[in-house]
Design a protein around this motif. Structure first.
Motif, PDB file in Angstrom:
ATOM      1  N   VAL A 194      -0.554  -2.555  -0.567  1.00  0.00           N
ATOM      2  CA  VAL A 194      -1.752  -1.956   0.010  1.00  0.00           C
ATOM      3  C   VAL A 194      -1.343  -0.569   0.491  1.00  0.00           C
ATOM      4  N   VAL A 197      -5.242   2.884   3.511  1.00  0.00           N
ATOM      5  CA  VAL A 197      -6.060   1.757   3.986  1.00  0.00           C
ATOM      6  C   VAL A 197      -5.700   1.489   5.443  1.00  0.00           C
ATOM      7  N   ILE A 204      -7.949  -4.358   7.044  1.00  0.00           N
ATOM      8  CA  ILE A 204      -8.176  -5.378   6.027  1.00  0.00           C
ATOM      9  C   ILE A 204      -8.804  -6.586   6.702  1.00  0.00           C
ATOM     10  N   ASP A 230      -9.989 -10.701   2.388  1.00  0.00           N
ATOM     11  CA  ASP A 230      -9.319  -9.889   1.377  1.00  0.00           C
ATOM     12  C   ASP A 230      -8.214 -10.644   0.634  1.00  0.00           C
ATOM     13  N   ILE A 263      -2.281   0.452   8.290  1.00  0.00           N
ATOM     14  CA  ILE A 263      -3.106  -0.694   8.673  1.00  0.00           C
ATOM     15  C   ILE A 263      -2.871  -1.016  10.138  1.00  0.00           C
TER      16      ILE A 263
END
Length: 145
Positions: A4, A8, A11, A15, A31
């Protein structure tokens, strides 16, 4: 194998939960939040790298990952929820990069295989072994070289 990317930032549980094809995942350092049960019941997941941006491990983030063997937890995690690693019956190694032990919870390592190892930064072993809830796993805690 899933990566990922760093762009990003969030999440959700939906997901990855129940993703039977996922074997390994590395989450980007940007994240900062992930939903509870994020990787729950990913039956073929073998390894996970949780990023530095993630500060809390929600309940059941890795619940019942039947093939999970290794987890690396970023250096900025400050809290681990109840059942975060529960029922990962073949989990052999959890590496914590935080020098101070995250606030633990009852059952955070519930129903994991006997003999699993918790690796912590050099010089942090005693702090982890003395911390509430961590002391239950003092025999599993070893310092990294």
């Amino acid at each position: 194998f899933a990566v990922v990317p760093d762009k990003v930032t969030t999440i959700d549980a939906s997901d990855f939960s129940d993703c039977s094809m996922l074997e390994a995942v590395v989450l980007g350092d940007a994240i900062s939040s992930g939903g509870g049960a994020l990787f729950s019941t990913c039956m073929n997941l073998r390894s996970v790298v949780l990023p530095d941006g993630l500060t809390q491990l929600p309940p059941q983030i890795l619940y019942y990952c039947a093939s999970l063997q290794k987890v690396t937890v970023g250096s900025k995690v400050t809290a681990i929820s109840n059942t975060a690693f529960s029922a990962c019956k073949v989990l052999k190694e959890i590496i914590f990069l935080a020098t101070d032990p995250p606030v633990g919870a009852s059952g955070m390592f519930g129903d994991i295989a006997a003999g699993f190892v918790i690796r912590v930064p050099k010089g942090s072993g005693e702090a982890y072994k003395a911390a509430e809830f961590w002391s239950d796993y003092a025999d599993n805690i070893v310092e990294m070289e």
